[in-house]
Write a protein that holds these residues in place. Structure first.
Motif, PDB file in Angstrom:
ATOM      1  N   TRP A   1     -25.022  33.093  36.078  1.00 37.56           N
ATOM      2  CA  TRP A   1     -25.865  34.045  35.356  1.00 37.56           C
ATOM      3  C   TRP A   1     -24.956  35.146  34.849  1.00 37.56           C
ATOM      4  N   LEU A   2     -24.659  35.122  33.567  1.00 31.11           N
ATOM      5  CA  LEU A   2     -23.814  36.155  32.966  1.00 31.11           C
ATOM      6  C   LEU A   2     -24.695  37.291  32.467  1.00 31.11           C
ATOM      7  N   ARG A   3     -24.251  38.483  32.773  1.00 28.98           N
ATOM      8  CA  ARG A   3     -24.990  39.644  32.282  1.00 28.98           C
ATOM      9  C   ARG A   3     -24.046  40.827  32.207  1.00 28.98           C
ATOM     10  N   SER A   4     -24.435  41.794  31.408  1.00 30.93           N
ATOM     11  CA  SER A   4     -23.716  43.055  31.318  1.00 30.93           C
ATOM     12  C   SER A   4     -24.437  44.062  32.178  1.00 30.93           C
ATOM     13  N   CYS A   5     -23.681  44.815  32.929  1.00 31.15           N
ATOM     14  CA  CYS A   5     -24.296  45.841  33.791  1.00 31.15           C
ATOM     15  C   CYS A   5     -24.159  47.212  33.174  1.00 31.15           C
TER      16      CYS A   5
ATOM     17  N   ASN B   1     -23.364  35.104  23.228  1.00 33.62           N
ATOM     18  CA  ASN B   1     -24.023  36.390  23.474  1.00 33.62           C
ATOM     19  C   ASN B   1     -23.630  37.071  24.776  1.00 33.62           C
ATOM     20  N   HIS B   2     -22.849  36.436  25.591  1.00 35.56           N
ATOM     21  CA  HIS B   2     -22.307  37.012  26.828  1.00 35.56           C
ATOM     22  C   HIS B   2     -23.374  37.463  27.808  1.00 35.56           C
ATOM     23  N   ALA B   3     -24.518  36.858  27.767  1.00 40.64           N
ATOM     24  CA  ALA B   3     -25.569  37.145  28.750  1.00 40.64           C
ATOM     25  C   ALA B   3     -26.483  35.933  28.819  1.00 40.64           C
ATOM     26  N   GLY B   4     -26.950  35.622  30.019  1.00 44.79           N
ATOM     27  CA  GLY B   4     -27.862  34.504  30.194  1.00 44.79           C
ATOM     28  C   GLY B   4     -27.349  33.495  31.198  1.00 44.79           C
TER      29      GLY B   4
ATOM     30  N   ASP C   1     -14.465  44.991  32.873  1.00 43.51           N
ATOM     31  CA  ASP C   1     -15.121  46.295  32.889  1.00 43.51           C
ATOM     32  C   ASP C   1     -15.708  46.658  31.527  1.00 43.51           C
ATOM     33  N   LYS C   2     -15.129  46.132  30.493  1.00 44.54           N
ATOM     34  CA  LYS C   2     -15.586  46.428  29.140  1.00 44.54           C
ATOM     35  C   LYS C   2     -15.732  45.117  28.372  1.00 44.54           C
ATOM     36  N   TRP C   3     -16.734  45.031  27.507  1.00 44.58           N
ATOM     37  CA  TRP C   3     -17.006  43.780  26.804  1.00 44.58           C
ATOM     38  C   TRP C   3     -15.809  43.327  25.987  1.00 44.58           C
ATOM     39  N   TRP C   4     -15.074  44.269  25.388  1.00 46.91           N
ATOM     40  CA  TRP C   4     -13.935  43.883  24.548  1.00 46.91           C
ATOM     41  C   TRP C   4     -12.808  43.272  25.380  1.00 46.91           C
ATOM     42  N   GLU C   5     -12.701  43.639  26.675  1.00 46.88           N
ATOM     43  CA  GLU C   5     -11.711  42.986  27.528  1.00 46.88           C
ATOM     44  C   GLU C   5     -12.027  41.490  27.654  1.00 46.88           C
ATOM     45  N   TYR C   6     -13.316  41.210  27.824  1.00 42.51           N
ATOM     46  CA  TYR C   6     -13.737  39.815  27.915  1.00 42.51           C
ATOM     47  C   TYR C   6     -13.494  39.092  26.590  1.00 42.51           C
ATOM     48  N   VAL C   7     -13.851  39.726  25.489  1.00 45.58           N
ATOM     49  CA  VAL C   7     -13.657  39.105  24.173  1.00 45.58           C
ATOM     50  C   VAL C   7     -12.176  38.829  23.936  1.00 45.58           C
ATOM     51  N   ASP C   8     -11.318  39.790  24.249  1.00 47.41           N
ATOM     52  CA  ASP C   8      -9.870  39.577  24.084  1.00 47.41           C
ATOM     53  C   ASP C   8      -9.390  38.402  24.920  1.00 47.41           C
ATOM     54  N   TRP C   9      -9.915  38.305  26.150  1.00 50.21           N
ATOM     55  CA  TRP C   9      -9.529  37.209  27.026  1.00 50.21           C
ATOM     56  C   TRP C   9      -9.973  35.860  26.454  1.00 50.21           C
ATOM     57  N   VAL C  10     -11.206  35.804  25.920  1.00 42.51           N
ATOM     58  CA  VAL C  10     -11.725  34.565  25.332  1.00 42.51           C
ATOM     59  C   VAL C  10     -10.878  34.154  24.121  1.00 42.51           C
ATOM     60  N   VAL C  11     -10.444  35.119  23.327  1.00 44.96           N
ATOM     61  CA  VAL C  11      -9.577  34.811  22.184  1.00 44.96           C
ATOM     62  C   VAL C  11      -8.255  34.209  22.669  1.00 44.96           C
ATOM     63  N   LYS C  12      -7.677  34.764  23.734  1.00 43.39           N
ATOM     64  CA  LYS C  12      -6.434  34.195  24.283  1.00 43.39           C
ATOM     65  C   LYS C  12      -6.672  32.773  24.796  1.00 43.39           C
ATOM     66  N   LEU C  13      -7.823  32.563  25.432  1.00 49.32           N
ATOM     67  CA  LEU C  13      -8.164  31.219  25.907  1.00 49.32           C
ATOM     68  C   LEU C  13      -8.291  30.261  24.722  1.00 49.32           C
ATOM     69  N   SER C  14      -8.917  30.726  23.657  1.00 44.40           N
ATOM     70  CA  SER C  14      -9.056  29.934  22.437  1.00 44.40           C
ATOM     71  C   SER C  14      -7.682  29.567  21.865  1.00 44.40           C
TER      72      SER C  14
END
Length: 148
Positions: free
Chosen positions: A144-148, A91-94, A52-65
């Motif tokens: 296709w990743l995009r932010s809504c 860039n989280h889109a494209g 729902d929020k970009w930082w949720e995705y970023v936090d998840w990617v850091v955990k994956l890392s």
């Protein structure tokens, strides 16, 4: 997904039934299997709400890392680290092309037991969602990743 030749009809464009492949200098492999600048029309689509929020995705990617031992560091472009293209994507889109989707789907399959072993329900729920998303794109498709 099929490459479209000629003038794209407005109804296809307005219904969001097409994507254009563009390169990403931070991750040049991301659109492999697609011609740069070409437009592709997809016959089937599926929506995956990743966060729902970009930082949720970023936090998840850091955990994956952390899971794969990168601890937040960016992998080299020519490395074989699991989920490399997802980390380098940035860039989280494209568009993520079929070759990268297939590799990411394989990584999610191979790392499933370790992800589950973290005993983090939210992380694993998103892990499974991302796995299904890349499996969907791996068979002659794309994500296709995009932010809504």
């Amino acid at each position: 997904m099929k490459k479209f030749e000629g003038e794209l009809p407005e109804e296809i464009r307005s219904e969001e039934k097409c994507v254009s492949a563009s390169s990403n200098p931070d991750c040049p492999n991301i659109t492999n299997g697609m011609e740069a600048g070409a437009t592709y029309v997809f016959e089937e689509d599926n929506w995956y709400r990743v966060a729902d929020k970009w930082w949720e995705y970023v936090d998840w990617v850091v955990k994956l890392s952390n899971l794969v031992g990168l601890n937040g560091d960016m992998p080299e472009q020519n490395s074989n680290v699991a989920f490399r293209d997802l980390f380098r994507y940035g860039n989280h889109a494209g568009i993520i092309g079929p070759v990268a989707c297939k590799k990411l789907a394989e990584d999610f399959f191979l790392w499933d037991n370790w992800a589950r072993a973290l005993d983090d329900r939210y992380f694993y729920k998103m892990f499974r969602l991302m796995r299904r998303m890349f499996e969907f794109g791996a068979e002659d498709g794309a994500v296709w990743l995009r932010s809504c």
